[in-house]
Design a protein around this motif. Structure first.
Motif, PDB file in Angstrom:
ATOM      1  N   ALA A  66       6.731 -20.954  15.950  1.00  0.00           N
ATOM      2  CA  ALA A  66       8.116 -20.790  15.214  1.00  0.00           C
ATOM      3  C   ALA A  66       7.539 -20.922  13.579  1.00  0.00           C
ATOM      4  N   ALA A  67       6.693 -22.017  12.965  1.00  0.00           N
ATOM      5  CA  ALA A  67       6.622 -22.120  11.836  1.00  0.00           C
ATOM      6  C   ALA A  67       5.453 -21.159  11.356  1.00  0.00           C
ATOM      7  N   GLY A  68       4.817 -20.817  12.308  1.00  0.00           N
ATOM      8  CA  GLY A  68       3.675 -19.626  11.881  1.00  0.00           C
ATOM      9  C   GLY A  68       4.481 -18.287  11.520  1.00  0.00           C
ATOM     10  N   ALA A  69       5.585 -17.843  12.416  1.00  0.00           N
ATOM     11  CA  ALA A  69       6.411 -16.854  12.113  1.00  0.00           C
ATOM     12  C   ALA A  69       7.266 -16.814  10.872  1.00  0.00           C
ATOM     13  N   PHE A  70       7.590 -18.085  10.651  1.00  0.00           N
ATOM     14  CA  PHE A  70       8.272 -18.276   9.272  1.00  0.00           C
ATOM     15  C   PHE A  70       7.308 -18.318   7.956  1.00  0.00           C
ATOM     16  N   ALA A  71       5.991 -18.561   8.415  1.00  0.00           N
ATOM     17  CA  ALA A  71       5.146 -18.345   7.259  1.00  0.00           C
ATOM     18  C   ALA A  71       4.693 -16.927   7.037  1.00  0.00           C
ATOM     19  N   ALA A  72       4.665 -16.006   8.235  1.00  0.00           N
ATOM     20  CA  ALA A  72       4.487 -14.732   8.114  1.00  0.00           C
ATOM     21  C   ALA A  72       5.675 -13.854   7.184  1.00  0.00           C
ATOM     22  N   LEU A  73       6.940 -14.446   7.557  1.00  0.00           N
ATOM     23  CA  LEU A  73       7.995 -13.935   6.841  1.00  0.00           C
ATOM     24  C   LEU A  73       8.081 -14.226   5.536  1.00  0.00           C
ATOM     25  N   ALA A  74       8.007 -15.467   4.976  1.00  0.00           N
ATOM     26  CA  ALA A  74       7.689 -15.955   3.845  1.00  0.00           C
ATOM     27  C   ALA A  74       6.680 -15.207   3.047  1.00  0.00           C
ATOM     28  N   ALA A  75       5.623 -14.837   3.430  1.00  0.00           N
ATOM     29  CA  ALA A  75       4.559 -14.215   2.880  1.00  0.00           C
ATOM     30  C   ALA A  75       4.682 -12.756   2.662  1.00  0.00           C
ATOM     31  N   GLY A  76       5.475 -12.241   3.797  1.00  0.00           N
ATOM     32  CA  GLY A  76       5.932 -10.735   3.517  1.00  0.00           C
ATOM     33  C   GLY A  76       6.958 -10.691   2.251  1.00  0.00           C
ATOM     34  N   ILE A  77       7.789 -11.655   2.148  1.00  0.00           N
ATOM     35  CA  ILE A  77       8.822 -11.506   1.139  1.00  0.00           C
ATOM     36  C   ILE A  77       8.129 -12.058  -0.247  1.00  0.00           C
ATOM     37  N   ALA A  78       7.276 -12.951  -0.145  1.00  0.00           N
ATOM     38  CA  ALA A  78       6.444 -13.530  -1.419  1.00  0.00           C
ATOM     39  C   ALA A  78       5.053 -12.319  -1.963  1.00  0.00           C
ATOM     40  N   LEU A  79       4.730 -11.855  -0.844  1.00  0.00           N
ATOM     41  CA  LEU A  79       3.628 -10.790  -1.192  1.00  0.00           C
ATOM     42  C   LEU A  79       3.816  -9.691  -0.688  1.00  0.00           C
ATOM     43  N   PRO A  80       4.856  -8.948  -0.955  1.00  0.00           N
ATOM     44  CA  PRO A  80       5.135  -7.505  -0.627  1.00  0.00           C
ATOM     45  C   PRO A  80       4.176  -6.449  -1.019  1.00  0.00           C
ATOM     46  N   ALA A  81       3.825  -5.580  -0.043  1.00  0.00           N
ATOM     47  CA  ALA A  81       2.793  -4.502  -0.148  1.00  0.00           C
ATOM     48  C   ALA A  81       2.649  -3.737  -1.364  1.00  0.00           C
ATOM     49  N   GLY A  82       1.443  -4.085  -1.980  1.00  0.00           N
ATOM     50  CA  GLY A  82       1.328  -3.202  -3.272  1.00  0.00           C
ATOM     51  C   GLY A  82       1.861  -4.113  -4.647  1.00  0.00           C
ATOM     52  N   ALA A  83       2.479  -5.465  -4.218  1.00  0.00           N
ATOM     53  CA  ALA A  83       2.756  -6.011  -5.502  1.00  0.00           C
ATOM     54  C   ALA A  83       1.704  -6.716  -6.223  1.00  0.00           C
ATOM     55  N   PRO A  84       1.615  -6.852  -7.556  1.00  0.00           N
ATOM     56  CA  PRO A  84       0.702  -7.301  -8.286  1.00  0.00           C
ATOM     57  C   PRO A  84       0.303  -8.745  -8.246  1.00  0.00           C
ATOM     58  N   THR A  85      -0.444  -9.084  -7.644  1.00  0.00           N
ATOM     59  CA  THR A  85      -0.792 -10.590  -7.307  1.00  0.00           C
ATOM     60  C   THR A  85      -2.077 -11.269  -8.107  1.00  0.00           C
ATOM     61  N   GLY A  86      -2.566 -10.133  -8.974  1.00  0.00           N
ATOM     62  CA  GLY A  86      -4.098 -10.664  -9.272  1.00  0.00           C
ATOM     63  C   GLY A  86      -5.172 -10.542  -8.587  1.00  0.00           C
ATOM     64  N   VAL A  87      -4.883 -10.501  -7.243  1.00  0.00           N
ATOM     65  CA  VAL A  87      -5.726 -10.339  -6.207  1.00  0.00           C
ATOM     66  C   VAL A  87      -5.215  -9.137  -5.212  1.00  0.00           C
ATOM     67  N   ALA A  88      -6.124  -8.008  -5.177  1.00  0.00           N
ATOM     68  CA  ALA A  88      -5.711  -7.019  -4.139  1.00  0.00           C
ATOM     69  C   ALA A  88      -5.874  -7.530  -2.477  1.00  0.00           C
ATOM     70  N   LEU A  89      -4.805  -7.559  -2.146  1.00  0.00           N
ATOM     71  CA  LEU A  89      -4.543  -8.251  -0.615  1.00  0.00           C
ATOM     72  C   LEU A  89      -3.977  -7.005   0.172  1.00  0.00           C
ATOM     73  N   PRO A  90      -4.570  -6.800   1.323  1.00  0.00           N
ATOM     74  CA  PRO A  90      -4.281  -5.798   2.328  1.00  0.00           C
ATOM     75  C   PRO A  90      -2.960  -5.924   2.855  1.00  0.00           C
ATOM     76  N   PRO A  91      -2.323  -4.631   3.403  1.00  0.00           N
ATOM     77  CA  PRO A  91      -0.751  -4.870   3.990  1.00  0.00           C
ATOM     78  C   PRO A  91      -0.697  -5.895   5.050  1.00  0.00           C
ATOM     79  N   TRP A  92      -1.754  -6.209   5.867  1.00  0.00           N
ATOM     80  CA  TRP A  92      -1.526  -6.982   6.715  1.00  0.00           C
ATOM     81  C   TRP A  92      -1.552  -8.602   6.444  1.00  0.00           C
ATOM     82  N   THR A  93      -1.483  -8.880   5.117  1.00  0.00           N
ATOM     83  CA  THR A  93      -1.607 -10.349   4.508  1.00  0.00           C
ATOM     84  C   THR A  93      -0.451 -11.135   5.302  1.00  0.00           C
ATOM     85  N   PRO A  94       0.762 -10.729   5.187  1.00  0.00           N
ATOM     86  CA  PRO A  94       1.754 -11.689   5.898  1.00  0.00           C
ATOM     87  C   PRO A  94       1.354 -11.763   7.339  1.00  0.00           C
ATOM     88  N   ALA A  95       0.863 -11.275   8.149  1.00  0.00           N
ATOM     89  CA  ALA A  95       0.545 -11.364   9.611  1.00  0.00           C
ATOM     90  C   ALA A  95      -0.669 -12.347   9.638  1.00  0.00           C
TER      91      ALA A  95
END
Length: 162
Positions: A66-95
């Motif tokens: 459950a906490a892992g699923a919450f972390a994935a959801l939080a990462a999906g919100i905090a690191l949306p695909a294509g968002a500038p993070t300073g580091v290029a992250l793949p679209p599967w980063t939340p998973a």
């Protein structure tokens, strides 16, 4: 285990994942995963500050998932695909973040399973009690040993991958 032991066991569990992610050409993700593993390694011990039994609901596989699923959801919100993070992250980063969080939380449960007190990892579905009775949680040598072995395993995994 105490915090040093839990961090070390989480790093030990994450080390092969870090190597695989580096081989896949995602060094930024390997660093993010290490941070997530360390951050989640002691999360179940928040039960000391909650009105629940120590090694109760926060020390179960269900909590880890459950906490892992919450972390994935939080990462999906905090690191949306294509968002500038300073580091290029793949679209599967939340998973990936959710998987590493779950792995780290499960490593915490495993770390407590080696102590005499043990854990009940499948509560409330099962009262099965697991203890390997290898070392007390408060053993400073065991905690430092796990921290050192985990840090070394991660360093070797990252250092030996291209």
């Amino acid at each position: 285990m105490y915090w040093r032991g839990h961090v070390g066991i989480a790093l030990l569990a994450y080390a092969p994942v870090a190597g695989a992610v580096r081989v896949a050409g995602e060094p930024g993700l390997a660093v993010l995963g290490a941070a997530v593993a360390v951050a989640c390694s002691t999360l179940p011990d928040l039960d000391h500050r909650l009105p629940v039994a120590h090694r109760g609901p926060t020390h179960t596989v269900a909590f880890a998932v459950a906490a892992g699923a919450f972390a994935a959801l939080a990462a999906g919100i905090a690191l949306p695909a294509g968002a500038p993070t300073g580091v290029a992250l793949p679209p599967w980063t939340p998973a990936f973040v959710g998987g590493v969080a779950t792995l780290s939380l499960c490593s915490h449960v495993a770390g407590d399973a080696i102590t005499p007190m043990g854990i009940r990892p499948f509560r409330p579905l099962s009262a099965w009690h697991v203890t390997l009775d290898l070392t007390p949680a408060a053993n400073p040598r065991a905690n430092r040993l796990f921290l050192g072995v985990g840090a070394a395993a991660l360093a070797l995994s990252v250092g030996l991958t291209p």
